[in-house]
Design an enzyme around this catalytic site. Structure first.
Site, PDB file in Angstrom:
ATOM      1  N   HIS A  67      61.959  39.119  61.837  1.00 20.51           N
ATOM      2  CA  HIS A  67      61.198  39.178  60.491  1.00 20.51           C
ATOM      3  C   HIS A  67      61.656  37.957  59.593  1.00 20.51           C
ATOM      4  O   HIS A  67      60.443  37.233  59.120  1.00 20.51           O
ATOM      5  CB  HIS A  67      61.066  40.515  59.886  1.00 20.51           C
ATOM      6  CG  HIS A  67      59.821  40.789  59.042  1.00 20.51           C
ATOM      7  ND1 HIS A  67      59.172  41.993  58.840  1.00 20.51           N
ATOM      8  CD2 HIS A  67      59.122  39.683  58.628  1.00 20.51           C
ATOM      9  CE1 HIS A  67      58.106  41.616  58.136  1.00 20.51           C
ATOM     10  NE2 HIS A  67      57.967  40.473  58.009  1.00 20.51           N
ATOM     11  N   TYR A  76      56.768  47.368  56.912  1.00 18.85           N
ATOM     12  CA  TYR A  76      55.508  47.943  56.570  1.00 18.85           C
ATOM     13  C   TYR A  76      55.223  49.416  56.146  1.00 18.85           C
ATOM     14  O   TYR A  76      54.440  49.966  55.497  1.00 18.85           O
ATOM     15  CB  TYR A  76      54.403  47.331  57.174  1.00 18.85           C
ATOM     16  CG  TYR A  76      54.440  45.856  57.246  1.00 18.85           C
ATOM     17  CD1 TYR A  76      55.037  45.076  56.495  1.00 18.85           C
ATOM     18  CD2 TYR A  76      53.568  45.343  58.329  1.00 18.85           C
ATOM     19  CE1 TYR A  76      55.213  43.754  56.764  1.00 18.85           C
ATOM     20  CE2 TYR A  76      53.529  43.869  58.455  1.00 18.85           C
ATOM     21  CZ  TYR A  76      54.139  42.994  57.716  1.00 18.85           C
ATOM     22  OH  TYR A  76      54.216  41.668  57.830  1.00 18.85           O
TER      23      TYR A  76
END
Length: 350
Positions: free
Chosen positions: A146, A84
């Protein structure tokens, strides 16, 4: 497990019914009105606040303030990720609230995620250390793989060849998992889990794990209720963390004409009846399923509104209406990664 669980809150008084969840003691409700979110107790004994602040796609320069607003509103769970590219801002927000005396570090539950370019076992610890440095923390409460797909190691987050095709790593995620376990043993993380893993991939992890995953963070909303995968995970005492619970209307790849769950007339009707927002209805839906939920926002009013879902209950009939939107409508399909041997969705596996 078909346990029917009824839990009574003291203030405000309401009853919530959770089906197919299992052990009643594993879903604990706090008694303070709005002061704290309820917590899910994981199989390792650690507790995760049921509502967290998501930070995916949060605009640069706005994340620190969003984190501060969230903590003031009662959030104690912040979800972030290396990819991010805003963990430094998350860290600034957390640090500010600790210095103000609003919270202590031990009051907070901070999650981050190992990115795909760090799947090689010898890179896992250094990846975590980079995240800890950005967050200004000594440990994480939860660290997730992830995605099950490894990318070519290097500085590029999305490495590609001259034709724009993603370059893959040959690393198997089960080997990555063994490196994740070492982080727990070294005290750098309290719990570990996975994200975007399908059933078979979780089974493979469980076959080698000495420390099983505590959660599977997955896309989950009325267009994609994930019932089969959720039932499987909970049969293994793996909690679910629901991302994109509001249908991710601002996702960068959204197309004109894509359905928007927040705008569905039936959702709006339920919201009007309850005197709530459509977003609160969708978050409450996940909470009543005993799923952890991490709505993203950088807007003060919306951050606060998303947290105010503990003073009402959806009826079975309302839940049936919400689930009638199920259409296997995956909003984060990663179509451009089809062909990766560990792609979790290409074969429509759950």
């Amino acid at each position: 497990m078909n346990t029917l669980m009824k839990i009574q809150l003291v203030r405000p008084v309401f009853r919530i019914t959770l089906r197919n969840y299992g052990k009643p003691e594993r879903f604990m409700w706090c008694q303070k009105e709005y002061a704290r979110a309820p917590k899910v107790v994981c199989l390792d004994g650690n507790e995760i606040p049921v509502i967290g602040l998501g930070t995916f796609n949060s605009p640069k320069g706005q994340v620190t303030e969003a984190v501060k607003v969230a903590i003031d509103a009662g959030y104690r769970h912040i979800d972030c990720a290396y990819v991010y590219q805003n963990e430094d801002e998350v860290g600034d927000g957390v640090e500010a609230k600790i210095k103000e005396g609003v919270v202590k570090r031990e009051d907070l539950f901070i999650t981050s995620k190992l990115w795909n370019t760090f799947h090689r076992p010898d890179l896992v610890k250094s990846a975590l250390e980079n995240t800890l440095s950005s967050l200004k923390l000594k440990y994480l409460d939860l660290y997730l793989i992830h995605w099950p797909m490894g990318y070519k190691e290097g500085c590029d987050l999305f490495p590609t060849d001259k034709d724009g095709k993603t370059l893959y790593s040959p690393v198997d995620y089960v080997d990555t998992w063994k490196a994740m376990e070492k982080l727990v043993e070294e005290g750098l993380v309290k719990s570990i889990g996975v994200s975007n893993f399908n059933r078979r991939q979780i089974e493979r992890v469980l076959e080698v794990a000495t420390i099983p995953p505590v959660t599977n963070q997955i896309e989950c909303h009325p267009y994609l209720t994930q019932k089969k995968l959720i039932d499987f995970c909970k049969s293994k005492d793996i909690t679910i963390t629901a991302y994109s619970p509001l249908g991710s209307p601002n996702r960068p790849w959204a197309k004109a004409g894509d359905p928007v769950i927040l705008e569905e007339a039936k959702i709006k009707e339920i919201a009007a009846k309850k005197k709530k927002t459509p977003g609160q209805i969708l978050i409450r839906y996940q909470v009543q399923r005993a799923n952890i939920v991490i709505p993203k926002s950088v807007t003060k009013d919306r951050i606060e509104s998303n947290f105010q879902v503990f003073d009402f209950e959806l009826t079975p009939e309302e839940i049936e209406i919400i689930e009638s939107f199920e259409c296997n409508g995956r909003l984060v399909p990663l179509l451009n990664q089809y062909g990766h041997p560990h792609h979790p969705f290409e074969k429509d596996e759950y």
